[in-house]
Enzyme design. Structure first.
Site, short mmCIF file in Angstrom:
data_model
loop_
_atom_site.label_atom_id
_atom_site.label_comp_id
_atom_site.label_asym_id
_atom_site.label_seq_id
_atom_site.Cartn_x
_atom_site.Cartn_y
_atom_site.Cartn_z
N ASP A 35 0.84 -1.20 0.00
CA ASP A 35 0.00 0.00 0.00
C ASP A 35 0.87 1.25 0.00
O ASP A 35 1.67 1.46 0.92
CB ASP A 35 -0.90 -0.01 1.23
CG ASP A 35 -2.11 0.89 1.09
OD1 ASP A 35 -2.21 1.59 0.07
OD2 ASP A 35 -2.97 0.89 1.98
N ASP A 36 0.74 2.08 -1.03
CA ASP A 36 1.44 3.38 -1.13
C ASP A 36 2.95 3.26 -1.24
O ASP A 36 3.69 4.18 -0.88
CB ASP A 36 1.12 4.26 0.09
CG ASP A 36 -0.31 4.78 0.08
OD1 ASP A 36 -1.09 4.38 -0.80
OD2 ASP A 36 -0.65 5.59 0.96
N CYS A 75 -6.34 4.32 -3.53
CA CYS A 75 -6.47 2.91 -3.14
C CYS A 75 -7.71 2.23 -3.70
O CYS A 75 -7.61 1.23 -4.42
CB CYS A 75 -6.49 2.79 -1.62
SG CYS A 75 -5.11 3.57 -0.77
N HIS A 136 -10.69 -2.77 1.42
CA HIS A 136 -11.02 -1.38 1.08
C HIS A 136 -11.95 -1.24 -0.12
O HIS A 136 -11.90 -0.26 -0.86
CB HIS A 136 -9.73 -0.58 0.84
CG HIS A 136 -9.89 0.87 1.21
ND1 HIS A 136 -8.96 1.85 0.91
CD2 HIS A 136 -10.88 1.53 1.87
CE1 HIS A 136 -9.35 3.02 1.36
NE2 HIS A 136 -10.52 2.84 1.95
#
Length: 585
Positions: A35-36, A75, A136
């Site tokens: 993530d990121d 995301c 998510h």
């Protein structure tokens, strides 16, 4: 002398047949999404100060994509595109307002059940499927237990992880992401209204009674109190771990999550080593708020962010070792990536920068500059994919969908547009060019930019219709809004669009003009025509990330105990397992 295409095709099929003959079954899939994570955070992409030996080894043993693009710079839409092979606007997973992701577990929006994920497609082919980590993409629709958007409603047999993204609110003492809500409050309009009211009262044009003043103050007090309650209860209501559809920890302890998820992934591989499987390992790291287990804290030169990257690398190594121990390495396609670029605007409550590195590329998460959407892309499959190969052709995270379906023997859906393309011919060298002539880059639901890789040309044109306003002006960040936004007054529209040739200017430092590029207007004409055709291919669908869909709805709130007990529980066997391992050490 160039080899004939049919020879490449025959060789590719021979490699696949050999792999299948050796294993006696269909190939397995292990996908790992950080993530990121910035493309510049990994040693195999040029970082010399942050150690990532396991991911680097993965690149040495496989194919490294250097022009790999996320379908969205946030995301939720990026992950929807990855799972379905479709631009998120086609599934309603692109927002029309400011908020482009889900912020509450008790929201009603999510990935529609009508969408076909690669998990749903391969499950029909006899695969065991699991997602471990961050989801998510929604949870419930009508009540707190319908699980209409849960991973198990999208083809995953097994789920262990978090429905929401990891935020600083999930860690005591790290502040709240909700503090940034004040940036959305119309202070200017409220101030003008109050001043106007006072002036009119002074001039005798209206009379403001004490009751009106008292009512206004009460209203302000109620709003402030509700905001305080929201901040106080946010971790308990949104930071929880599920196993299947059961909540096993609420709120969760973040620092040991990666270790627990890694253990869960290993157990899944061990349980399914005798049948074809698809594992999607979706890291919570390195999204803010940052965390790392004690084993990795303080080990990097880049603070807590670097520590988190090193823990991710350790986890990748554990999964790769498990595949080798179970004799699954030769029959497993491994894919490692990030969901988008790094978050460059995040500052901790102690004033520390908590973001990653985009390498040479401009800006980061939530923008369609290259730093926001150019992501790592590493694929390894010994004996089928060449080792140490580097490909600089434009590819997308949406390409995984058709690649998986073709390898698993599933049919590509014909009742909808699939925007991804099978990667295998490019990876194996059967073809030299990507099938992506055009790529469309959305900022929420607005078409922000278009990329064009013309046939028989090395040029890669990219046109921006609008760009985010940076603050400070000459930087590549949007500190004044915590994250770059897609709406007025935070963007500048361009007519004519900004035009770059990424083959010559990958840093997007100097926009072209009619004076510097003879093809300026002809290139823009082709890009505009492509954008128009693309728009015609879009069908109206319900927006899943609208204000109504992302709002908190009490009746949808998942809770492992009563709300009066603030939804608290701890019944995850992985916690006790980890504690026992620490006692032995």
């Amino acid at each position: 002398m160039k080899s004939l295409p049919w020879i490449h095709c025959t060789l590719g099929l021979l490699l696949l047949c050999t792999a299948d003959a050796d294993s006696g079954r269909k190939p397995n899939f292990v996908f790992m999404m950080v993530d990121d994570l910035g493309i510049g955070d990994l040693g195999c992409y040029g970082n010399t100060t942050l150690r990532t030996p396991n991911i680097d080894r993965l690149a040495l043993d496989g194919v490294k994509l250097t022009h790999h693009i996320a379908a969205a710079p946030l995301c939720t839409p990026s992950r929807a595109a990855f799972l379905t092979g479709r631009y998120p606007i086609r599934s309603g997973m692109a927002a029309h307002g400011r908020m482009g992701v889900f912020l509450f577990s008790a929201s009603s929006g999510g990935l529609p059940q009508e969408e076909i994920t690669f998990a749903k497609a391969v499950k029909v082919q006899g695969y065991s499927t699991a997602v471990i980590g961050k989801w998510h993409l929604g949870l419930n629709c009508e009540d707190s237990a319908d699980h209409c958007h849960h991973p198990t409603s999208h083809g995953f047999d097994y789920f262990y992880g978090t429905i929401m993204t990891h935020l600083r609110d999930c860690q005591p003492g790290h502040g709240s992401v909700l503090y940034f809500v004040h940036g959305y409050i119309p202070y200017k309009a409220l101030s003008i209204g109050l001043v106007s009211l006072a002036l009119l009262h002074i001039k005798g044009m209206i009379t403001v009674t004490r009751r009106v003043v008292f009512g206004f103050l009460v209203l302000v007090g109620v709003v402030v109190s509700l905001f305080g309650v929201l901040v106080y209860t946010f971790p308990n209501l949104n930071c929880f771990v599920m196993r299947g559809t059961e909540i096993v920890e609420q709120p969760y302890t973040s620092e040991n999550l990666t270790q627990r998820m890694t253990s869960e992934a290993i157990e899944f591989l061990e349980r399914n080593s005798e049948r074809p499987f698809l594992l999607f390992f979706s890291f919570l790291q390195v999204h803010t708020g940052l965390f790392a287990s004690p084993l990795f804290r303080g080990r990097s030169q880049h603070g807590l962010y670097g520590d988190a990257v090193m823990e991710v690398d350790w986890s990748v190594g554990q999964i790769m070792q498990t595949l080798e121990r179970l004799n699954l390495k030769e029959n497993t396609l491994v894919y490692m990536t990030s969901d988008q670029g790094p978050h460059l605007e995040e500052i901790s409550i102690h004033g520390e920068m908590h973001g990653g590195y985009s390498g040479i590329y401009k800006a980061g998460k939530s923008t369609n500059w290259e730093g926001g959407i150019r992501i790592p892309g590493i694929l390894r499959w010994p004996g089928v994919l060449p080792a140490g190969k580097v490909i600089d052709e434009p590819t997308s995270n949406m390409d995984i969908f058709p690649t998986v379906l073709n390898l698993a023997g599933a049919s590509i859906p014909s009742d909808r547009v699939i925007d991804g393309h099978d990667l295998l011919p490019l990876l194996q060298g059967q073809v030299e060019r990507s099938e992506h002539e055009f790529m469309f880059h959305y900022c929420n639901a607005q078409l922000n930019a278009v990329r064009w890789h013309p046939p028989n040309s090395n040029a890669i044109w990219k046109a921006f219709f609008f760009t985010p306003d940076f603050y400070p002006e000459n930087s590549s960040t949007c500190f004044h809004t915590h994250i770059c936004l897609c709406i007025k007054p935070y963007v500048t529209f361009h007519d004519p669009p900004l035009l770059y040739d990424l083959s010559k200017d990958p840093t997007e430092s100097t926009p072209l003009s009619p004076d510097t590029e003879p093809q300026f207007y002809s290139v823009l004409e082709v890009i505009r025509a492509a954008a128009s055709r693309h728009a015609e291919s879009l069908k109206p669908v319900p927006v899943q990330v609208s204000l109504q869909q992302i709002a908190w709805k009490p009746w949808l709130q998942p809770c492992c105990s009563s709300l009066s007990q603030l939804c608290t529980c701890e019944r995850d066997h992985q916690i006790e397992k980890l504690r026992n391992e620490l006692r032995k050490e």
